[in-house]
Design an enzyme around this catalytic site. Structure first.
Site, PDB file in Angstrom:
ATOM      1  N   PHE A  85     -28.994  -1.761  -6.822  1.00  0.00           N
ATOM      2  CA  PHE A  85     -28.723  -3.129  -6.338  1.00  0.00           C
ATOM      3  C   PHE A  85     -29.462  -3.439  -5.049  1.00  0.00           C
ATOM      4  CE2 PHE A  85     -25.046  -1.181  -8.432  1.00  0.00           C
ATOM      5  CZ  PHE A  85     -25.102  -1.882  -9.616  1.00  0.00           C
ATOM      6  N   THR A 122     -28.868  -6.924 -23.597  1.00  0.00           N
ATOM      7  CA  THR A 122     -28.917  -6.399 -22.230  1.00  0.00           C
ATOM      8  C   THR A 122     -28.991  -7.534 -21.204  1.00  0.00           C
ATOM      9  OG1 THR A 122     -31.296  -6.122 -22.504  1.00  0.00           O
ATOM     10  CG2 THR A 122     -29.929  -4.181 -22.844  1.00  0.00           C
ATOM     11  N   GLU A 135     -31.235 -11.195  -9.953  1.00  0.00           N
ATOM     12  CA  GLU A 135     -30.642 -11.813  -8.753  1.00  0.00           C
ATOM     13  C   GLU A 135     -29.860 -13.074  -9.117  1.00  0.00           C
ATOM     14  OE1 GLU A 135     -31.639  -9.626  -6.477  1.00  0.00           O
ATOM     15  OE2 GLU A 135     -33.231  -8.910  -7.812  1.00  0.00           O
TER      16      GLU A 135
END
Lengths: 712, 325, 217
Positions: A235, A606, A677
């Site tokens: 992240f 995904t 993001e």
């Protein structure tokens, strides 16, 4: 034969390895002669280490070495006059302590237990100095960052909002948030002679890691081998090479054995970055019919005294809505803390929370529906750069999201809808994130059995990179996905950018696409056809016919000049339905709909997971997450997984991810704009706005915990 | 972890002797708290005496109620048919704590022995009178959002983190302990203590005393019960405030009440005055609000936990509403 | 000693040379301790000085104890320090790296394994206290090449992203179904809340569990 296509919901190609425990992460390689490194953190917040008594540690069984500022073998890149000096903290290079928790020693021992224990035996003498960790107290010491792009921005007139008929002016605060990937940061390093080193390390970019380690140790990059095949989340915390990774390499050189250095969860609060504590002031001015006439966005966020960290917190206010006047100011406040790092949806998520909350406040002041208010200020070109959007379907996002959340059931009057004891509310929050594409290279190899192998030095921190790349290759080559293998996480592969900024599919996907096209062209030529023939051809047959053991090529790929003529962004609109309990202050997100214009979607399965995951991150940001600091001691008081609250399963409802799924015609051949993001940007505001709609309580300091609801 | 020796005990008497022999010997049961404390350097044992092999796992009906063996796991207790039937409040409270995995490890005795979650206690780089008597209380002037509003002292404002204990004290459980001087019974309410000048002492056990069992009286509150735990996330978090409420009803009249709170004091906090007030009353918001007001008498907040003065009475009101519904 | 290496998808490498030195009795250890000093290469100021002045009590504490346990159906007789956790035994000594370390303090669930069929956090369980117990890790769930239905369901519903919490999630989920905690979505969520997933795959994990539960009944 089933043909896999871009857009299909393909199961992860590495799924089986991940569900059987067979996927090996960086701390899990069994290297002969492995030793264990454990860091010793400073317990002062500013000052110097004047002495360290390491005798007891050195006497403890199994201990091989104790590295301290007083004996550390020099790291070439840390030395003054180094050809390429290393940026940031240089561990053990001097005796300065800049923040509490900064490592001041490294113990290497035969086992993890022995290293951990020996680390507690070191007695350190300090010369403490006064320190500053209190952001609020030091707010006025904020400075404009050195980098030019952070200077004040003005379009039209600065602070024009103040003179508008309807004004919102509010401060919004986000606490420090920790990336907290599940995998602890870990590096296993070993040397081969004096000039070659291998690392298994948690990295979002093996090329970047290779560059950083070769710079630190003055090595030929070709002699630095980085492996990072599986990464247990990051992240943003593994975007850069951290000082402890350099320390592991340094230690391995010293003990002449492999060293595995794993951070503890507690150490991950100080050593691998975080989303910085930020206070933002938003000023919005509008005409009574809801047209924005001025936007002002100011931000102050914390950084370290020893290194400046910046992010795009205020940028969103320059372009998301039409306003003749807009200005932004951005400052950082240096403190005795570890340096922050970009955290998923970095500054954009921070900025979006403030802007989208303020816009919500404005909607109530004006008595205009929040979606309608956004429509009245919709921009068809980028007002900041005066360029057309490469593509923008934000209106469609509003519309589809409103439908799916049941926006028509929202009451314009806060605190008026109930389900039993619970108050119900709805909220919207939007965002944008730049769509990027970096130069990338991919090597493709066709084998006589008709299988294709592709390699590129990208990473997969979770989004399913290999799976998406496989799908792009399958679609482009016209062969089934199970005939393709895609390899990543190895610095010896052709270069790829670090997995950050939502650019992997755009960059690596383009290289894979272009490599597949180049391979097809070569095969067409071999088959005597025009290179661009699209008719199906027998790949293996052509190899056999030409008696070739394989066909291999490496293809570079990058954006054309055309891209400079457009403004390229992913856009999102998040919608939340929340329940608020007026007596207990509990907030439950009951439903969340995430709608994104992220260009073409490569793998529906995904991609949906990524959107859902970002939304969960956003729910953490708005409701539960806060790294709490004690400014008397300069230490975190909740630096662990019990007291720093990442959302758990019971916090999360079913989340619906909706894609506009229209290819961007400019950015790359597949038309993808990126999801990593944008999946998080806007979520916090959507939930906070829904909390207000439910309860009439506007919480401007995150996270919205039960106490804040009760005390508001 | 520091190195330590390990003894596996097969009999209580032997375990007690093993612990008495060395000043830094500790009983080891489920380990969910002790192992964590050793990892953090808060406890540095020379020996762990593993009592898991002791025959203290039973959950059995007795002449007067139910006996919970000290080594019965939290899950075994929460899921036991006799507990679910006669003491649902205990089941609710246990399941509000920790996680399923931890509840599968943690024991009745261990849960009672768990130390505070105060972060100044856990962080050896900061002062804490409980960990290191005389070093000061970091929380008093520090981040005390999670801390006590009842019964604290200038030496310590930490809270007992257990949910199970809150139900146990509400249900008038009795603790059986065995020690060098023989066996004795301790009312649950007297098992944990307030910090006073000795916050290092969580409870009234003497050195070498081992919890053998906890007795619950005959089931009296099997219907109108609620355990409300307000926390920073929906599950797997310690309480900001928790309330155990149990009512005995005769038609529309409260004939008996039990109320206790967690997350507010150094021990599970029984609310006797509020209980007395509720007896003979008709359930209703006004009654419950008055009870909550009575319960809050003497509460004192610190810089960051002022909210508990609002949250606690609200939680009492809500728990009573749920219990009486 | 009959320690067997764990099942490793890759070829098991030779045991590190140093490891052998550390097993055995205290006296052996004291001898090895000076041996280690002798083979140390680095500058003397950095590397431990030769020493043999151990207080008896401390040296005793480092002595290893025998533990017999079964992991995924295979019996192991290992020697561990009393302070070694089940998690570190599995990962560092037996090479069952499928079981993950996320916090080492019982706060995340990544280390979840079954001990005698019950899910626990292996990071808070000392290896020695598992004498005679049967441990099941993620590596022991599949039947040869045949994945456990929960593993299949996790793939199908994409119940993971980075994969690091996945072993713990699956071990927890398998236990959850056995415990009968699948009566409602809320119950599944609540009783899966001891397993943190930072990628945020929770709702997909719930779907995977619901499918396994439906197929079973």
């Amino acid at each position: 034969m089933k043909q896999d296509k871009i857009g299909d919901p393909l199961d992860r190609v590495d799924g089986r390895l991940k569900v059987t425990g067979g996927a090996k992460y960086s701390g899990e390689y069994k290297v002969p002669g492995l030793t264990y490194g454990v860091l010793v953190p400073a317990t002062i917040t500013n000052g110097t280490v004047t002495a360290m008594d390491t005798r007891a540690a050195l006497r403890a069984p199994g201990v091989l070495a104790v590295i301290t500022p007083f004996n550390a073998p020099p790291v070439p890149g840390y030395q003054p006059g180094a050809a390429k000096p290393v940026k940031g903290l240089k561990l053990f290079n001097d005796n300065q302590v800049h923040f509490n928790g900064q490592p001041i020693a490294l113990v290497v021992a035969e086992t993890f237990e022995r290293a951990t224990y020996a680390a507690t035996l070191i007695k350190t003498t300090y010369q403490p100095q006064p320190f500053e960790t209190d952001f609020h107290k030091n707010f006025d010491k904020g400075v404009v960052p050195n980098e030019g792009k952070y200077k004040d921005y003005v379009r039209g007139e600065a602070d024009a909002y103040k003179n508008a008929p309807v004004v919102v002016e509010q401060d919004y605060m986000l606490p420090s948030e920790m990336h907290n990937p599940m995998e602890l940061h870990v590096t296993t390093a070993f040397w081969d002679g004096d000039d070659k080193v291998t690392l298994y390390t948690k990295s979002q970019g093996v090329v970047g890691s290779q560059r950083a380690i070769s710079t630190a140790f003055g090595l030929d990059p070709a002699n630095v081998q980085i492996h990072s095949r599986f990464v247990g989340g990051a992240f943003g915390s593994s975007l850069r090479t951290w000082p402890h990774e350099v320390a592991a390499v340094q230690a391995a050189k010293l003990v002449k054995r492999p060293v595995k250095l794993t951070l503890t969860r507690e150490q991950m609060f100080t050593l691998v970055g975080y989303r910085p504590l930020t206070i933002q002031r938003i000023g919005l001015g509008a005409s009574t019919d809801g047209k924005l006439v001025g936007i002002t966005h100011e931000s102050h966020s914390q950084t370290a005294v020893y290194e400046e960290f910046t992010e795009n917190a205020v940028n969103v206010s320059r372009f998301l809505y039409a306003s003749p006047n807009a200005n932004t100011r951005y400052k950082v406040v240096p403190l005795n803390v570890g340096v922050p790092a970009p955290m998923r949806g970095p500054g954009e998520a921070t900025g979006s929370f403030a802007l989208e909350s303020a816009l919500d406040e404005l909607s109530y002041k004006l008595g205009i529906d929040p979606i309608e208010l956004r429509l009245r200020n919709y921009t068809y070109t980028d007002p900041e750069r005066n360029l057309p959007w490469s593509s923008k379907y934000l209106k469609e996002c509003y519309q589809q999201g409103a439908e799916r959340i049941g926006w028509d059931k929202r009451s314009a009057q806060p605190g008026t809808q109930r389900d039993g004891e619970w108050l119900i509310g709805y909220g919207i929050g939007c965002g944008a994130f730049g769509a990027y594409r970096s130069k990338t290279s991919a090597k493709i190899k066709l084998l006589p059995d008709g299988t294709v192998n592709i390699q590129s030095a990208t990473s997969d921190i979770g989004p399913g990179t290999a799976t998406s790349m496989t799908l792009i290759a399958a679609d482009t080559l016209g062969i089934p996905a199970d005939k393709i293998t895609f390899q990543l996480g190895d610095s010896s592969y052709p270069i790829a950018p670090t997995q950050g900024g939502s650019q992997t599919v755009s960059s690596v996907g383009s290289a894979v696409h272009d490599a597949c096209v180049a391979l097809k062209q070569k095969l067409n030529t071999l088959a005597g056809l025009s290179p661009d023939t699209t008719a199906p051809i027998d790949y293996a047959g052509i190899l056999t016919k030409h008696n070739l053991p394989m066909l291999e090529l490496t293809q570079d790929s990058q954006a054309g000049d055309d891209a400079k003529n457009y403004s390229m962004y992913s856009f999102s609109a998040h919608f939340a339905q929340v329940y608020v309990h007026p007596l207990t202050g509990q907030v439950r997100v009951k439903k969340l709909v995430a709608v994104v214009d992220g260009g073409k979607i490569v793998n529906l399965k995904t991609a949906s997971s990524q959107m859902i995951g970002g939304a969960v991150g956003g729910i953490g940001m708005v409701l539960t997450e806060e790294a709490v600091f004690d400014d008397h001691f300069g230490r975190y008081v909740n630096g662990n997984f019990a007291d720093y609250h990442v959302p758990v399963n019971a916090d999360i409802p079913d989340i619906e991810a909706i894609f506009i799924d229209k290819p961007d015609p400019i950015i790359n051949p597949v038309g993808t704009k990126g999801l990593g993001e944008i999946s998080l940007i806007g979520v916090a505001a959507a939930v906070a706005n829904a909390v207000y709609n439910a309860s009439g309580k506007r919480i401007r300091e995150l996270p919205i915990t039960p106490d804040k609801i009760l005390m508001a | 972890m520091n190195p330590f020796q390990y003894t596996r005990s097969l009999a209580a008497a032997g375990a007690i002797q093993s612990v008495l022999k060395e000043p830094h010997a500790h009983f080891l049961a489920g380990g969910t708290n002790l192992i964590d404390l050793i990892k953090m350097g808060v406890v540095t044992p020379e020996r762990l005496v593993d009592i898991n092999p002791l025959p203290l796992k039973g959950i059995e009906k007795t002449a007067t109620g139910l006996r919970l063996g000290a080594l019965a796991t939290n899950s075994e207790v929460a899921d036991h048919p006799l507990v679910l039937q006669g003491y649902p409040l205990l089941s609710l409270a246990i399941n509000a704590g920790a996680s399923p995995q931890l509840r599968n490890m943690a024991t009745v005795g261990g849960n009672m022995m768990q130390r505070t979650r105060c972060n100044y206690f856990f962080d050896t780089a900061m002062p804490c009178n409980k960990r290191s008597p005389g070093s000061g209380c970091g929380a008093l002037e520090g981040i005390n959002r999670m801390h006590a509003i009842f019964g604290a002292s200038p030496a310590c404002i930490a809270v007992n983190p257990s949910d199970m204990n809150v139900a146990m004290v509400a249900l008038d459980a009795v603790v059986h302990v065995k020690g060098p001087k023989g066996e004795r019974k301790i009312p649950f309410a007297d098992f944990h203590r307030l910090p006073g000048d000795h916050p290092e002492k969580d409870n009234t056990l003497e050195r070498g005393e081992l919890i053998m069992a906890v007795d619950l009286p005959a089931p009296a509150f099997s219907q109108h019960v609620a355990y409300l735990k307000i926390r920073d996330r929906t599950s797997y978090a310690f309480a900001l405030v928790s309330v155990a409420a149990a009512l005995k009803m005769d038609g529309n009249m409260i004939t008996d009440a039990r109320l206790a709170m967690g997350g507010v004091a150094h021990k599970p906090w029984r609310l006797h005055a509020a209980e007395t007030f509720l007896k003979g009353k008709t359930p209703g918001d006004d009654t419950f609000k008055q009870a909550a007001q009575i319960a809050m008498q003497g509460a004192k907040a610190y810089r960051y936990n002022q909210f508990k003065l609002t949250m606690a009475p609200n939680a009492i009101l809500q728990a009573l509403k749920t219990a009486s519904a | 000693m009959s320690t067997k290496p764990g099942k490793d998808p890759e070829k098991p490498e030779k045991e590190p040379a140093g490891e052998g030195l550390l097993s055995g009795t205290r006296r052996d250890f004291l001898k090895q301790s000076s041996l280690l000093s002798a083979i140390a290469f680095a500058p003397a100021t950095v590397v431990k000085a030769a020493e043999n002045q151990w207080p008896e009590k401390v040296a005793d504490a480092f002595e290893k104890v025998d533990v017999h346990l079964e992991v995924n159906g295979t019996k192991y007789n290992v020697q561990v320090e009393p302070r070694t956790t089940l998690l570190d035994l599995l990962r560092e000594q037996l090479n069952f790296t499928g079981t993950k370390k996320g916090c080492d303090r019982g706060q995340c669930g990544a280390c979840t394994v079954h001990v005698n069929g019950v899910r626990i956090n292996s990071c808070l369980s000392l290896a020695v206290t598992n004498e005679g117990k049967k441990i099941t890790t993620i590596e022991g769930l599949a039947n040869g090449d045949q994945l456990h239905p929960m593993q299949e369901a996790f793939i199908k519903h994409d119940g993971f992203q980075c994969g690091y919490c996945t072993s713990g999630q699956i071990m927890s989920a398998v236990a959850l179904v056995k415990e009968g905690r699948t009566q409602s979505r809320e119950q599944i969520s609540e009783f899966m809340s001891g397993n943190i997933c930072r990628c945020g795959a929770y709702s997909r994990i719930v779907k995977a569990i619901q499918e396994v539960k439906t197929n079973q009944s």
